[in-house]
Enzyme design. Structure first.
Site, PDB file in Angstrom:
ATOM      1  N   MET A  91      37.539 -56.814  -2.799  1.00  0.00           N
ATOM      2  CA  MET A  91      36.479 -57.200  -3.739  1.00  0.00           C
ATOM      3  C   MET A  91      35.911 -55.979  -4.473  1.00  0.00           C
ATOM      4  O   MET A  91      34.705 -55.888  -4.701  1.00  0.00           O
ATOM      5  CB  MET A  91      35.344 -57.933  -2.991  1.00  0.00           C
ATOM      6  CG  MET A  91      35.815 -59.215  -2.342  1.00  0.00           C
ATOM      7  SD  MET A  91      34.558 -60.011  -1.342  1.00  0.00           S
ATOM      8  CE  MET A  91      34.628 -59.053   0.157  1.00  0.00           C
TER       9      MET A  91
ATOM     10  N   ASP B 227      39.335 -73.171  -0.484  1.00  0.00           N
ATOM     11  CA  ASP B 227      38.830 -72.459  -1.654  1.00  0.00           C
ATOM     12  C   ASP B 227      39.924 -71.735  -2.426  1.00  0.00           C
ATOM     13  O   ASP B 227      41.100 -71.853  -2.106  1.00  0.00           O
ATOM     14  CB  ASP B 227      37.625 -71.570  -1.332  1.00  0.00           C
ATOM     15  CG  ASP B 227      37.804 -70.740  -0.096  1.00  0.00           C
ATOM     16  OD1 ASP B 227      36.807 -70.441   0.574  1.00  0.00           O
ATOM     17  OD2 ASP B 227      38.966 -70.404   0.216  1.00  0.00           O
TER      18      ASP B 227
ATOM     19  N   LYS C  26      35.659 -71.455  -6.796  1.00  0.00           N
ATOM     20  CA  LYS C  26      35.242 -71.310  -8.196  1.00  0.00           C
ATOM     21  C   LYS C  26      36.258 -71.974  -9.103  1.00  0.00           C
ATOM     22  O   LYS C  26      37.443 -71.939  -8.830  1.00  0.00           O
ATOM     23  CB  LYS C  26      35.235 -69.811  -8.563  1.00  0.00           C
ATOM     24  CG  LYS C  26      33.954 -69.140  -8.304  1.00  0.00           C
ATOM     25  CD  LYS C  26      34.018 -67.710  -8.793  1.00  0.00           C
ATOM     26  CE  LYS C  26      33.060 -66.870  -7.960  1.00  0.00           C
ATOM     27  NZ  LYS C  26      33.228 -65.466  -8.083  1.00  0.00           N
TER      28      LYS C  26
HETATM   29  N1  SAH Z   1      39.871 -63.326   4.102  1.00  0.00           N
HETATM   30  C1  SAH Z   1      40.620 -62.680   3.045  1.00  0.00           C
HETATM   31  C2  SAH Z   1      39.759 -61.802   2.176  1.00  0.00           C
HETATM   32  C3  SAH Z   1      38.707 -62.564   1.408  1.00  0.00           C
HETATM   33  S1  SAH Z   1      37.712 -61.525   0.382  1.00  0.00           S
HETATM   34  C4  SAH Z   1      41.800 -61.913   3.670  1.00  0.00           C
HETATM   35  O1  SAH Z   1      41.889 -61.784   4.905  1.00  0.00           O
HETATM   36  O2  SAH Z   1      42.670 -61.482   2.924  1.00  0.00           O
HETATM   37  C5  SAH Z   1      38.499 -61.690  -1.171  1.00  0.00           C
HETATM   38  C6  SAH Z   1      39.264 -60.438  -1.535  1.00  0.00           C
HETATM   39  O3  SAH Z   1      40.468 -60.375  -0.803  1.00  0.00           O
HETATM   40  C7  SAH Z   1      39.705 -60.357  -2.983  1.00  0.00           C
HETATM   41  O4  SAH Z   1      38.669 -59.891  -3.813  1.00  0.00           O
HETATM   42  C8  SAH Z   1      40.821 -59.339  -2.890  1.00  0.00           C
HETATM   43  O5  SAH Z   1      40.300 -58.041  -2.795  1.00  0.00           O
HETATM   44  C9  SAH Z   1      41.439 -59.695  -1.547  1.00  0.00           C
HETATM   45  N2  SAH Z   1      42.637 -60.559  -1.641  1.00  0.00           N
HETATM   46  C10 SAH Z   1      42.808 -61.767  -1.100  1.00  0.00           C
HETATM   47  N3  SAH Z   1      44.060 -62.231  -1.314  1.00  0.00           N
HETATM   48  C11 SAH Z   1      44.709 -61.255  -1.982  1.00  0.00           C
HETATM   49  C12 SAH Z   1      46.033 -61.099  -2.478  1.00  0.00           C
HETATM   50  N4  SAH Z   1      46.972 -62.040  -2.300  1.00  0.00           N
HETATM   51  N5  SAH Z   1      46.347 -59.950  -3.119  1.00  0.00           N
HETATM   52  C13 SAH Z   1      45.431 -58.973  -3.272  1.00  0.00           C
HETATM   53  N6  SAH Z   1      44.175 -59.067  -2.842  1.00  0.00           N
HETATM   54  C14 SAH Z   1      43.810 -60.185  -2.196  1.00  0.00           C
END
Ligand code: SAH
Length: 251
Positions: free
Chosen positions: A169, A35, A57
């Site tokens: 998020m 994704d 998306k």
């Molecule tokens: N499983 C992921 C999180 C998924 S939820 C993890 O462990 O990082 C999705 C949210 O993760 C986004 O809305 C944002 O808040 C955050 N996110 C994921 N990758 C990011 C990145 N490279 N920089 C900042 N926020 C990130």
């Protein structure tokens, strides 16, 4: 042929922040479902026969539903064998990885899990440690987006503690988060918003918790981004030293 699902973490965005085990899973995959938050450069590890399916998306269209992804995993596992599910960060941190594993297990599919480096751990690449002796005894990691649209009650509790608070998020809830911290008497706590943590596109804005919307606005910050509230935001000195972005370290 034995149907199998391996759920793997893609890491926070920098394509070098993936584990060796996850790379090996990609090399052995018959089908990969990935994704938006997983860096698509990682798909280069897949073999030529591997079928690659994007389930995130695109632009403003809605992403494909979780139910459809669950069914697709099962269908492909029985059709082709080894399905690898590649998810941003760590799949068990707001990744709905548990739902996919359970759905597959209920249908007789063997599963494996490979943890990933979460975006929360990539905050270090933006000069923000999660804990710091004397500043923060721990950290809360909370979603800013509950399924019913409300703010998590845990955020209210977190706002009362002196621990680091990391919100995922949460970009569409900045005014409400700022208000909640102000109400808890913690509006003047240092805060940061980090977009695209660990990647060459990383952007950081800093200020105070009560000014979160302004921090986003003045630094032009949007998703994917993490909100961090706590004294750790200023724990590293930045006067004479520059923090290299992790994607630049060996390039
Ligand atoms: N499983 C992921 C999180 C998924 S939820 C993890 O462990 O990082 C999705 C949210 O993760 C986004 O809305 C944002 O808040 C955050 N996110 C994921 N990758 C990011 C990145 N490279 N920089 C900042 N926020 C990130």
């Amino acid at each position: 042929m034995k149907p199998k699902l391996t759920l793997i973490g893609a890491g926070p965005g920098d394509p070098e922040l993936i584990t060796l085990k996850a790379v090996k899973a990609l090399q052995k995959a018959d089908v990969v479902l990935y994704d938006a938050l997983a860096n698509s450069v990682l798909l280069e590890y897949c073999s030529p026969h591997c079928e690659i399916i994007y389930v995130g998306k695109r632009g403003h269209t809605r992403s494909i539903s979780q139910d459809s992804i669950n069914f697709l995993i099962v269908e492909k596992a029985y059709e082709k064998g080894h399905v690898v599910r590649l998810k941003g960060g760590d799949p068990f941190i707001f990744g709905r990885g548990n739902e996919e594993i359970n759905f597959a297990r209920e249908r007789g599919i063997e599963t494996a899990f490979v943890p990933g480096i979460s975006s929360i751990q990539a905050l270090g690449a933006a000069d923000i440690p999660l804990t710091s002796r004397g500043f923060s005894d721990g950290f809360w990691v909370i979603t800013g987006h509950k399924a019913d649209g409300s703010l998590s009650k845990d955020l209210e509790l977190a706002a009362q503690s002196t621990a680091t608070v990391i919100i995922l998020m949460g970009m569409s809830r900045l005014p409400r988060i700022a208000e909640l911290f102000a109400k808890a008497g913690r509006g003047s706590t240092p805060a940061a918003i980090v977009q695209n943590a660990s990647t060459v596109h990383q952007k950081v804005g800093k200020g105070l918790a009560k000014n979160l919307p302004q921090i986003a606005q003045s630094n032009n910050l949007s998703n994917p981004a993490l909100i961090v509230i706590g004294d750790v935001v200023n724990a590293l000195r930045s006067d004479k030293f520059t923090q290299l972005k992790s994607a630049e370290i060996y390039s």
